[in-house]
Design an enzyme around this catalytic site. Sequence first.
Site, PDB file in Angstrom:
ATOM      1  NE  ARG A  40      -3.714   0.103   2.492  1.00 47.15           N
ATOM      2  CZ  ARG A  40      -4.924   0.035   1.832  1.00 47.15           C
ATOM      3  NH1 ARG A  40      -5.429  -0.784   1.133  1.00 47.15           N
ATOM      4  NH2 ARG A  40      -5.562   1.387   2.168  1.00 47.15           N
ATOM      5  CG  ASP A  58      -1.520  -3.606  10.921  1.00 46.12           C
ATOM      6  OD1 ASP A  58      -2.517  -2.522  11.286  1.00 46.12           O
ATOM      7  OD2 ASP A  58      -1.670  -4.479  10.983  1.00 46.12           O
ATOM      8  CG  ASN A  84      -7.440  10.319   7.055  1.00 45.42           C
ATOM      9  OD1 ASN A  84      -8.385  10.771   6.809  1.00 45.42           O
ATOM     10  ND2 ASN A  84      -6.944   9.113   6.448  1.00 45.42           N
ATOM     11  CE1 TYR A 140     -15.783   4.698  11.821  1.00 46.51           C
ATOM     12  CE2 TYR A 140     -17.838   5.868  12.179  1.00 46.51           C
ATOM     13  CZ  TYR A 140     -16.512   5.720  11.812  1.00 46.51           C
ATOM     14  OH  TYR A 140     -16.094   6.692  10.877  1.00 46.51           O
ATOM     15  CE  LYS A 144     -13.807   7.656  13.249  1.00 47.50           C
ATOM     16  NZ  LYS A 144     -12.462   8.221  12.872  1.00 47.50           N
ATOM     17  CB  VAL A 171     -17.471  11.773   1.937  1.00 46.05           C
ATOM     18  CG1 VAL A 171     -17.556  12.922   2.163  1.00 46.05           C
ATOM     19  CG2 VAL A 171     -16.086  10.953   2.493  1.00 46.05           C
ATOM     20  CB  THR A 173     -13.971   7.246   0.990  1.00 39.51           C
ATOM     21  OG1 THR A 173     -14.796   6.808   2.136  1.00 39.51           O
ATOM     22  CG2 THR A 173     -13.766   8.387   1.053  1.00 39.51           C
TER      23      THR A 173
END
Length: 261
Positions: A40, A58, A84, A140, A144, A171, A173
Amino acid sequence: MKYCKTIWITGSSDGLGLLAAGELVRAGHRVILHARNPERARWAMQQVPGAKDVLVGDLSNLEEVKQLAEAANQIGPFDVVIHNAGVYQASPQHIFMVNVLAPYVLTNLLFKPERLIYLSSDMHWQGKPLINLDPDRVSYADSKLYVLMLCLAVARLWPSVLANAVNPGWVPTKMGGSRAPDNLKKGYETQVWLAVHNESKARVSGKYFFHQKPQPFHPDASNETLQDHLLEQCEKLSGVVFHENTRVNKKKYSQTNQTRN
């Protein structure tokens, strides 16, 4: 003359991180990418050929996160760090490690930048109040809320650093899916704006932004007792001490890089 900033973006091998990196490179800044594996990393450098370097680690592995911090400090210090990286469809332990504990560890082991930016989400409103943090039960939405709490704690305890959180919106992605309704460009513009702009609206701290505008957030996020409890729990789980109001130096880094039993 325009000041070129040195910026590191975690999780910048695809999605919003990759788009933000490209925008910052085009604006003339020195951008360091991050990817979880060498394959990656090569892909990311191909997509952002103007990037200066890429760091590999990682974020779901605590020891790799600590090694990543050490490698980053060899390149840094950075003017800006954008936390991010994030995962959505994963186990609770994986979500907690990548979305919360990795940003906590990196925040404390990196030399302090001028600006810190953390990606939260509108879903943080659904997060459960922090009582006893159990990584096996973190959703999740919880993660956040917790990363927003981390951001606000940093803003409170490190007044020399501008620390803010961003809701990029839903968005299109890989994480958000192709049918996500929000604007992709606006999804990364706020990170870029907070990272490099010097207008007074961008030079603030302890805010939660959506499309470059401060927004209200879950009241638990600003609860200082809960913030301190989160820091204590993260310290216990990672062995990395939260340093209040001090600049991390190489000696201190080597001390905090040791996991306490």
